[in-house]
Design a protein around this motif. Structure first.
Motif, PDB file in Angstrom:
ATOM      1  N   LEU A 278      -2.435  -1.371  12.129  1.00 35.80           N
ATOM      2  CA  LEU A 278      -3.094  -2.678  12.064  1.00 35.80           C
ATOM      3  C   LEU A 278      -4.565  -2.552  12.445  1.00 35.80           C
ATOM      4  CD1 LEU A 278      -2.781  -5.683  11.549  1.00 35.80           C
ATOM      5  CD2 LEU A 278      -2.169  -5.984  13.958  1.00 35.80           C
ATOM      6  N   GLN A 279      -4.858  -1.732  13.445  1.00 40.28           N
ATOM      7  CA  GLN A 279      -6.255  -1.503  13.826  1.00 40.28           C
ATOM      8  C   GLN A 279      -7.015  -0.749  12.744  1.00 40.28           C
ATOM      9  OE1 GLN A 279      -5.345   0.454  17.568  1.00 40.28           O
ATOM     10  NE2 GLN A 279      -6.143  -1.291  18.742  1.00 40.28           N
ATOM     11  N   VAL A 280      -6.348   0.199  12.093  1.00 43.31           N
ATOM     12  CA  VAL A 280      -6.971   0.902  10.975  1.00 43.31           C
ATOM     13  C   VAL A 280      -7.340  -0.073   9.870  1.00 43.31           C
ATOM     14  CG1 VAL A 280      -6.568   2.583   9.134  1.00 43.31           C
ATOM     15  CG2 VAL A 280      -5.844   3.106  11.461  1.00 43.31           C
ATOM     16  N   LEU A 281      -6.436  -1.012   9.601  1.00 41.18           N
ATOM     17  CA  LEU A 281      -6.699  -2.015   8.575  1.00 41.18           C
ATOM     18  C   LEU A 281      -7.870  -2.911   8.968  1.00 41.18           C
ATOM     19  CD1 LEU A 281      -5.752  -3.513   5.939  1.00 41.18           C
ATOM     20  CD2 LEU A 281      -4.379  -4.956   7.454  1.00 41.18           C
ATOM     21  N   ALA A 282      -7.868  -3.364  10.212  1.00 45.47           N
ATOM     22  CA  ALA A 282      -8.870  -4.325  10.665  1.00 45.47           C
ATOM     23  C   ALA A 282     -10.254  -3.712  10.836  1.00 45.47           C
ATOM     24  CB  ALA A 282      -8.416  -4.963  11.983  1.00 45.47           C
ATOM     25  N   PHE A 283     -10.323  -2.446  11.280  1.00 41.36           N
ATOM     26  CA  PHE A 283     -11.612  -1.853  11.636  1.00 41.36           C
ATOM     27  C   PHE A 283     -12.128  -0.814  10.644  1.00 41.36           C
ATOM     28  CE2 PHE A 283      -9.796  -3.210  15.751  1.00 41.36           C
ATOM     29  CZ  PHE A 283     -10.782  -4.115  16.115  1.00 41.36           C
ATOM     30  N   VAL A 284     -11.287  -0.425   9.671  1.00 45.88           N
ATOM     31  CA  VAL A 284     -11.741   0.562   8.684  1.00 45.88           C
ATOM     32  C   VAL A 284     -11.527   0.046   7.265  1.00 45.88           C
ATOM     33  CG1 VAL A 284     -11.489   2.917   7.829  1.00 45.88           C
ATOM     34  CG2 VAL A 284     -11.282   2.466  10.260  1.00 45.88           C
ATOM     35  N   ARG A 285     -10.292  -0.179   6.901  1.00 44.69           N
ATOM     36  CA  ARG A 285     -10.006  -0.550   5.502  1.00 44.69           C
ATOM     37  C   ARG A 285     -10.727  -1.839   5.109  1.00 44.69           C
ATOM     38  NH1 ARG A 285      -5.747   2.521   3.408  1.00 44.69           N
ATOM     39  NH2 ARG A 285      -4.275   3.392   4.931  1.00 44.69           N
ATOM     40  N   PHE A 286     -10.583  -2.875   5.919  1.00 43.30           N
ATOM     41  CA  PHE A 286     -11.142  -4.170   5.538  1.00 43.30           C
ATOM     42  C   PHE A 286     -12.674  -4.178   5.554  1.00 43.30           C
ATOM     43  CE2 PHE A 286     -12.195  -8.681   6.136  1.00 43.30           C
ATOM     44  CZ  PHE A 286     -11.532  -9.204   5.030  1.00 43.30           C
ATOM     45  N   PRO A 287     -13.343  -3.690   6.615  1.00 43.86           N
ATOM     46  CA  PRO A 287     -14.818  -3.695   6.581  1.00 43.86           C
ATOM     47  C   PRO A 287     -15.406  -2.866   5.452  1.00 43.86           C
ATOM     48  CG  PRO A 287     -14.030  -3.375   8.824  1.00 43.86           C
ATOM     49  CD  PRO A 287     -12.834  -3.247   7.931  1.00 43.86           C
TER      50      PRO A 287
ATOM     51  N   MET B 283       0.838  -1.197   0.000  1.00 48.82           N
ATOM     52  CA  MET B 283       0.000   0.000   0.000  1.00 48.82           C
ATOM     53  C   MET B 283       0.875   1.250   0.000  1.00 48.82           C
ATOM     54  SD  MET B 283      -3.290  -0.644   2.466  1.00 48.82           S
ATOM     55  CE  MET B 283      -2.309  -1.031   3.911  1.00 48.82           C
ATOM     56  N   ARG B 284       0.524   2.201  -0.823  1.00 44.96           N
ATOM     57  CA  ARG B 284       1.294   3.442  -0.884  1.00 44.96           C
ATOM     58  C   ARG B 284       1.196   4.190   0.444  1.00 44.96           C
ATOM     59  NH1 ARG B 284       3.399   6.700  -4.762  1.00 44.96           N
ATOM     60  NH2 ARG B 284       2.667   5.251  -6.370  1.00 44.96           N
ATOM     61  N   PRO B 285       2.330   4.578   1.041  1.00 44.17           N
ATOM     62  CA  PRO B 285       2.292   5.313   2.312  1.00 44.17           C
ATOM     63  C   PRO B 285       1.543   6.634   2.157  1.00 44.17           C
ATOM     64  CG  PRO B 285       4.498   4.483   1.871  1.00 44.17           C
ATOM     65  CD  PRO B 285       3.704   4.256   0.619  1.00 44.17           C
ATOM     66  N   ARG B 286       0.659   6.911   3.116  1.00 42.55           N
ATOM     67  CA  ARG B 286      -0.111   8.162   3.123  1.00 42.55           C
ATOM     68  C   ARG B 286       0.027   8.817   4.479  1.00 42.55           C
ATOM     69  NH1 ARG B 286      -4.301   8.001  -0.712  1.00 42.55           N
ATOM     70  NH2 ARG B 286      -4.777  10.114  -0.035  1.00 42.55           N
ATOM     71  N   GLY B 287      -0.357  10.077   4.569  1.00 46.38           N
ATOM     72  CA  GLY B 287      -0.237  10.806   5.821  1.00 46.38           C
ATOM     73  C   GLY B 287       1.223  11.061   6.147  1.00 46.38           C
TER      74      GLY B 287
ATOM     75  N   GLU C 257      -4.619  -1.980  -3.872  1.00 43.10           N
ATOM     76  CA  GLU C 257      -5.324  -0.838  -4.452  1.00 43.10           C
ATOM     77  C   GLU C 257      -6.723  -0.680  -3.862  1.00 43.10           C
ATOM     78  OE1 GLU C 257      -5.130  -1.287  -8.656  1.00 43.10           O
ATOM     79  OE2 GLU C 257      -2.973  -0.842  -8.743  1.00 43.10           O
ATOM     80  N   ILE C 258      -7.348  -1.795  -3.476  1.00 44.63           N
ATOM     81  CA  ILE C 258      -8.651  -1.698  -2.816  1.00 44.63           C
ATOM     82  C   ILE C 258      -8.510  -1.004  -1.467  1.00 44.63           C
ATOM     83  CG2 ILE C 258     -10.451  -3.055  -1.684  1.00 44.63           C
ATOM     84  CD1 ILE C 258     -10.122  -5.129  -3.910  1.00 44.63           C
ATOM     85  N   PHE C 259      -7.503  -1.417  -0.697  1.00 45.03           N
ATOM     86  CA  PHE C 259      -7.284  -0.806   0.619  1.00 45.03           C
ATOM     87  C   PHE C 259      -6.898   0.673   0.478  1.00 45.03           C
ATOM     88  CE2 PHE C 259      -5.984  -5.252   2.236  1.00 45.03           C
ATOM     89  CZ  PHE C 259      -7.305  -5.554   2.510  1.00 45.03           C
ATOM     90  N   GLU C 260      -6.149   1.011  -0.570  1.00 49.39           N
ATOM     91  CA  GLU C 260      -5.757   2.403  -0.781  1.00 49.39           C
ATOM     92  C   GLU C 260      -6.943   3.291  -1.130  1.00 49.39           C
ATOM     93  OE1 GLU C 260      -2.815   2.554  -3.807  1.00 49.39           O
ATOM     94  OE2 GLU C 260      -1.238   1.622  -2.607  1.00 49.39           O
ATOM     95  N   SER C 261      -7.995   2.690  -1.691  1.00 52.73           N
ATOM     96  CA  SER C 261      -9.134   3.478  -2.182  1.00 52.73           C
ATOM     97  C   SER C 261     -10.057   3.962  -1.074  1.00 52.73           C
ATOM     98  CB  SER C 261      -9.950   2.651  -3.179  1.00 52.73           C
ATOM     99  OG  SER C 261     -10.588   1.553  -2.531  1.00 52.73           O
ATOM    100  N   VAL C 262      -9.843   3.505   0.155  1.00 56.50           N
ATOM    101  CA  VAL C 262     -10.697   3.937   1.266  1.00 56.50           C
ATOM    102  C   VAL C 262     -10.519   5.441   1.487  1.00 56.50           C
ATOM    103  CG1 VAL C 262     -11.149   3.665   3.736  1.00 56.50           C
ATOM    104  CG2 VAL C 262     -10.593   1.670   2.336  1.00 56.50           C
ATOM    105  N   ASP C 263     -11.618   6.111   1.794  1.00 58.30           N
ATOM    106  CA  ASP C 263     -11.596   7.556   2.028  1.00 58.30           C
ATOM    107  C   ASP C 263     -10.546   7.899   3.092  1.00 58.30           C
ATOM    108  OD1 ASP C 263     -12.083  10.223   2.538  1.00 58.30           O
ATOM    109  OD2 ASP C 263     -14.257  10.013   2.444  1.00 58.30           O
ATOM    110  N   GLN C 264      -9.600   8.759   2.717  1.00 60.31           N
ATOM    111  CA  GLN C 264      -8.507   9.096   3.623  1.00 60.31           C
ATOM    112  C   GLN C 264      -9.007   9.810   4.882  1.00 60.31           C
ATOM    113  OE1 GLN C 264      -5.617   7.915   3.032  1.00 60.31           O
ATOM    114  NE2 GLN C 264      -4.489   8.820   4.745  1.00 60.31           N
ATOM    115  N   ARG C 265     -10.157  10.463   4.805  1.00 61.23           N
ATOM    116  CA  ARG C 265     -10.686  11.136   5.981  1.00 61.23           C
ATOM    117  C   ARG C 265     -11.066  10.143   7.070  1.00 61.23           C
ATOM    118  NH1 ARG C 265     -15.230  14.615   3.014  1.00 61.23           N
ATOM    119  NH2 ARG C 265     -15.388  12.569   2.011  1.00 61.23           N
ATOM    120  N   LEU C 266     -11.596   8.979   6.662  1.00 56.65           N
ATOM    121  CA  LEU C 266     -11.902   7.939   7.635  1.00 56.65           C
ATOM    122  C   LEU C 266     -10.631   7.407   8.283  1.00 56.65           C
ATOM    123  CD1 LEU C 266     -14.597   5.909   5.667  1.00 56.65           C
ATOM    124  CD2 LEU C 266     -14.975   7.533   7.522  1.00 56.65           C
TER     125      LEU C 266
END
Length: 286
Positions: free
Chosen positions: A190-199, A94-98, A169-178
């Motif tokens: 890891l929590q961001v992935l489990a509770f935001v990106r993946f759901p 995943m491309r680093p953001r923030g 690319e699917i995980f990268e497409s999540v709204d960055q504001r979330l």
């Protein structure tokens, strides 16, 4: 003025593409009239005539049933392994953001290592998907011998490259504001992935995974041409022995299998993917 320039650029690109198609057709000796030459018509007539009636001997049909089951098993195991291997690689890819947040928390050296991991992961995924399944199958047949096992390894290797890129690319497409909203609460990546990106991406995630399984099933039918198991092995033998009635039966069996897999995929999409998913905001509030 700018609109006129864009129109001319579009026309130029279209002409270049058409010229490339025409040049490629000439270089590849594309000639539909070849099908109507006497020699071609005679060969096709002889081949299609030999396909009827399809072989219906019970012993042969029983052998086909076992080969079809082996083909499905190859695709299932390969897809499952690919998911397990592609997920961790996709996270690294995943491309680093923030940037400001990460530089402040991680520091410059670690931040540079994160980009190195990103490019390395992308290169690995490109290598895996850049080599076709048949090439992987040839490699693994030499390494582990004939049978379904090299077929599983070949489909796994290629699918890791495909699914890893798609998942990243699917995980990268999540709204960055979330993402930033969750990070502010003190959540780890890891929590961001489990509770935001993946759901949030779960329906698309499952849809692409199901589609990849369907592709693996189709690919598994031809891996037998290089000795990697499945129904393709018997198809290759029947073709070499000019047993066209067996070829007809095998082609019909593959067609039925593809239709069955398509129906299973549609059923899973209807009963799993169409169910409402919990929104990221609900997850964050919990």
């Amino acid at each position: 003025m700018r609109s006129t320039k864009l129109q001319w650029e579009s026309y130029l690109i279209t002409l270049v593409l058409l010229a490339a198609v025409v040049a490629s057709g000439i270089d590849t000796r594309f000639s539909p009239s070849t099908f109507f030459e006497p020699s071609s018509l005679k060969a096709m007539t002889r081949f299609t005539g030999g396909l009827w009636p399809p072989e219906a001997e019970p012993k042969f049909l029983g052998a086909i049933g076992k080969l079809l089951l082996e083909t499905v098993e190859i695709s299932l195991v390969a897809t499952a392994l690919a998911i397990v291997l592609a997920l961790p690689i996709s996270i690294a890819a995943m491309r680093p953001r923030g940037e400001e947040f990460s530089r402040r928390v991680l520091g410059w050296p670690v931040w540079g290592c994160r980009w190195a991991v990103y490019y390395l992961s992308r290169a690995v995924l490109a290598l895996f998907r850049g080599i076709p399944e048949l090439m992987w199958a040839l490699l693994f047949v030499v390494a582990v011998g004939l049978g379904p096992f090299p077929g599983v390894l070949a489909l796994t290797a290629h699918s890791v490259g495909i699914l890893g890129k798609l998942y990243a690319e699917i995980f990268e497409s999540v709204d960055q504001r979330l993402i930033e909203m969750t990070r502010v609460t003190g959540a780890s990546e890891l929590q961001v992935l489990a509770f935001v990106r993946f759901p949030v991406t779960l329906p698309v995630f499952l849809s692409y995974t199901l589609f990849r399984w369907e592709c693996n099933m189709r690919s598994a039918t031809v891996l037998g041409f290089v000795g990697a198991g499945g129904i393709g092995t018997q198809l290759m033998i029947s073709m070499k022995l000019f047993m066209y009635q067996e070829v007809a039966t095998l082609v019909l069996a593959i067609f039925v299998l593809v239709i069955a897999v398509e129906l299973v995929g549609q059923y899973l999409r209807t009963h799993i993917l169409d169910r409402p998913q919990a929104g990221a905001c609900e997850i964050i509030e919990e």
